[in-house]
Motif scaffolding. Sequence first.
Motif, short mmCIF file in Angstrom:
data_model
loop_
_atom_site.label_atom_id
_atom_site.label_comp_id
_atom_site.label_asym_id
_atom_site.label_seq_id
_atom_site.Cartn_x
_atom_site.Cartn_y
_atom_site.Cartn_z
N CYS A 146 -2.48 -25.03 -25.42
CA CYS A 146 -2.36 -23.71 -26.06
C CYS A 146 -2.62 -22.57 -25.08
N ARG A 147 -2.51 -22.86 -23.79
CA ARG A 147 -2.67 -21.80 -22.79
C ARG A 147 -1.50 -20.83 -22.90
N LEU A 148 -1.78 -19.57 -22.72
CA LEU A 148 -0.76 -18.53 -22.92
C LEU A 148 -0.02 -18.25 -21.63
N ASN A 149 1.30 -18.06 -21.74
CA ASN A 149 2.03 -17.53 -20.59
C ASN A 149 2.05 -16.02 -20.67
N SER A 150 2.69 -15.38 -19.72
CA SER A 150 2.62 -13.91 -19.61
C SER A 150 3.25 -13.20 -20.80
N GLU A 151 4.12 -13.90 -21.54
CA GLU A 151 4.84 -13.24 -22.64
C GLU A 151 4.28 -13.58 -24.01
N GLU A 152 3.23 -14.40 -24.08
CA GLU A 152 2.70 -14.83 -25.37
C GLU A 152 1.41 -14.12 -25.73
N SER A 153 1.15 -14.02 -27.03
CA SER A 153 -0.12 -13.50 -27.51
C SER A 153 -0.84 -14.61 -28.26
N VAL A 154 -2.16 -14.47 -28.40
CA VAL A 154 -2.94 -15.48 -29.12
C VAL A 154 -2.46 -15.59 -30.56
N SER A 155 -2.14 -14.45 -31.17
CA SER A 155 -1.70 -14.45 -32.56
C SER A 155 -0.42 -15.25 -32.74
N GLU A 156 0.55 -15.04 -31.83
CA GLU A 156 1.81 -15.77 -31.91
C GLU A 156 1.60 -17.27 -31.69
N LYS A 157 0.76 -17.58 -30.72
CA LYS A 157 0.49 -18.98 -30.43
C LYS A 157 -0.16 -19.67 -31.62
N PHE A 158 -1.15 -19.02 -32.24
CA PHE A 158 -1.85 -19.61 -33.38
C PHE A 158 -0.93 -19.72 -34.60
N PHE A 159 0.00 -18.81 -34.75
CA PHE A 159 0.96 -18.90 -35.85
C PHE A 159 1.80 -20.17 -35.69
N GLU A 160 2.27 -20.40 -34.46
CA GLU A 160 3.08 -21.59 -34.17
C GLU A 160 2.27 -22.87 -34.37
N ILE A 161 1.03 -22.87 -33.89
CA ILE A 161 0.16 -24.05 -34.02
C ILE A 161 -0.15 -24.32 -35.49
N SER A 162 -0.49 -23.27 -36.22
CA SER A 162 -0.85 -23.43 -37.63
C SER A 162 0.32 -24.00 -38.44
N GLN A 163 1.52 -23.54 -38.11
CA GLN A 163 2.71 -24.05 -38.80
C GLN A 163 2.86 -25.55 -38.55
N LYS A 164 2.67 -25.96 -37.31
CA LYS A 164 2.80 -27.38 -36.96
C LYS A 164 1.72 -28.20 -37.67
N ILE A 165 0.48 -27.72 -37.65
CA ILE A 165 -0.62 -28.45 -38.28
C ILE A 165 -0.40 -28.58 -39.78
#
Length: 756
Positions: A327-346
């Motif tokens: 879940c490490r962020l690249n330069s174009e990602e935000s924590v909120s976007e990453k967690f939205f994607e993760i939460s959807q998968k979970i």
Amino acid sequence: MALRKVDSLNLSTTQGPCEIQLMVGDITNLSMKDKVDLLIVSAFPNNYDVSTQSLIRSLYIKLHLSVEKLSANKDMDLRTYFSCWLSKPLPDHLPYARLACFEKRYIAMTPVEQIGDMFRGFMPIFNSQDTTVITPLLGTGSQGFKDIFVLTTIVERACYWMKAGLPLRCLKIVLYDKDLYKPKKKLEDCIKIFAELKMKLEVSQIFKMLKASHDVFISHSPKDAQTALMLKTNLISFDKRIKVFCEKIEKEDDDILLEHILSVMFGCKRVLIILTRSYLETKDCLDEFNIALCLRRESKEMKLVPLCLEDLPKLPPVIGNVQYMDCRLNSEESVSEKFFEISQKIMNEMVLISPKDKFIKKTLKTKDRYDIFVSYPTRNSELMKIVYDILRKHNPDMKIFYDKEELKTGSNWQQSIYEALEVTKCCIILVAPAYFESAMCQEEFNIVVTRCISKEEEDRLFLIPVCIVDVEFVPDWFGQLNIIDARGSCLVPSMEKLAAQLHLSFKNNSIWNDFDWLITKQLKKQISVQDETMKFRERLFKENYKVEKQTVVPRSLIPTCTDDCNVLFCFAPDDMKFAAALMDSLSNYLPRMETLLFNKSHQDRLSLLDQADHIIMFVSKEYLSTTKGLEELTICFNRQRRVKHRFLHFACTSEIPDHLSYLQILPYSVVFSDLHLRGITKKYPESRTLVFEKTGIQGTFTYSRYQIAALEKFALDIVGSFAAGNGVNTGNLLNIFRVQQNNQRVPLNKCLVSWP
């Protein structure tokens, strides 16, 4: 002076009966009939002085066991996180299988902290196997801890962790005293305290009263509280009915804290770990992780999902053994976007199902087929994400294997990839320089090609190479394949065309016809992989060996190896006689060889697989049709990828197992059913008998002509790998194009094709 058991505390747990014994006497007098898996000692950091009165001195004087020497060759060094290290297996004549030394890492370290580390360290040391332990009262000697306080803390913690599910089957606590029957006053006080603890803890009902109260537990350090709250918010946004716990529990008392954690975590379907540096540095977090591991042993529904948010140093073994989500962020990602994607998968994976649904789910096939498998180098993950998104856009109903999405937490990632390749219909290979440099990519390619051109394959796989990054030459092992050009600005339009065409081809079941322009002569011509690999072994035999005076001999001199070496033998019971003959033969070339065999300890098995200088595996349907056999093969493969020389050696004692296609292309030194072996042994005696009585194998064994020749050749192959300049690592799986000897390195521009 023997040891005397003065009292015992018996617990009823989910894993069966467990026991805490209180003993008086000298640990060094433990009898062999009471042999334990683990002996505990304590010390100051790197200080194993035998001049002062201590258990370390007694072990040295009475049993000639030097803790200092053991420390120089540790099996596991856990001092960074758990203040301890584990020795290699001790000599068989001692009443302890191993020794664990717990070191006081800093002056102000309290008994509670040190004993807490002891039980945390038990998780990686036990490795989910039932274990018996003997320990003194830690730190009550030169470290100055009070006997009663240490005893109380050890007993309460042991009781808690046993009931939580730690596989500590029996804990023997020894009070040192020269007089077994007239103990000193302070030991009498300890015996009295133990009796009081027994009355209180044996009747404790807290674990029986637990009820599920949450669906998800988010484990995090206090510094990551806001991050955990953000994750909780995202999870609830998908389903407001879900109950998520992410608060930090106030630490009033260690035992109360552990009980509270358990009561909240009990019954959760997911335990999410906010994995950061702060998490690894927080003892309470490590306790939460260990509790989750214990509960997972009893619940098939619970899954641990570590979410790695930072670049981390080497992980503790218990955490490093569980697959995490990157879940490490690249330069174009935000924590909120990453967690939205993760939460959807979970949330997609974690379905709250009724008992009726559970029954239906169990009847489904466990080995689902994949429509598309994408093989790519991890160095090009960003381009892979673009490819995956395009494929998914055009083919939303297709089952696509993309490792970031498909590999489950806690799974054997290598075996999951192999099994997915066994059941996929189409494989897209993303060609880039990193692909040709990756050992794992080469293995994936070798399996794909085998399934693509094998006559033995009932449901042939279709192969689509796509170039995403410019390369100068295509290596010989890749074959002379047509490759779709998707470099640079061509990536998106080429993948759009490919994804759209795949949608139609799968719908019409016409992929071989629709992509006929992509198929080269190499892929159109089906071959018998079994026949080709047998010819390959025959060719190598003729190049390197000959038969003289009823013996296989090398064409060039193989020097005797005079170095110490540990050789591990892996085999099914039916193949014991082949292991015995090979040991006998190897001893002539390797006079300082130490032969290793697996014992009943799972921990020893993993240690031997990781540390043996050479591993010899006798492959049979019996051996590799078991989970244990495949696990051993996986561990060996991981090691072989990391070294330059060949240390892993295979012999197939019957027909090659056909239930997994990659077993067809293991780099076997010999296959006993090969016809050429029978052809070269006509002048051999009809049989040979061997009486063998050493290294855990005893018996009288008889061998046929071709078995004798096969084992002689196998021994020479192994010895040759010890010689300087030989034994080059040719990979874990054979490449069928190299086996056929009809390839050469070609420039990329000769392979590229355009859409018709």
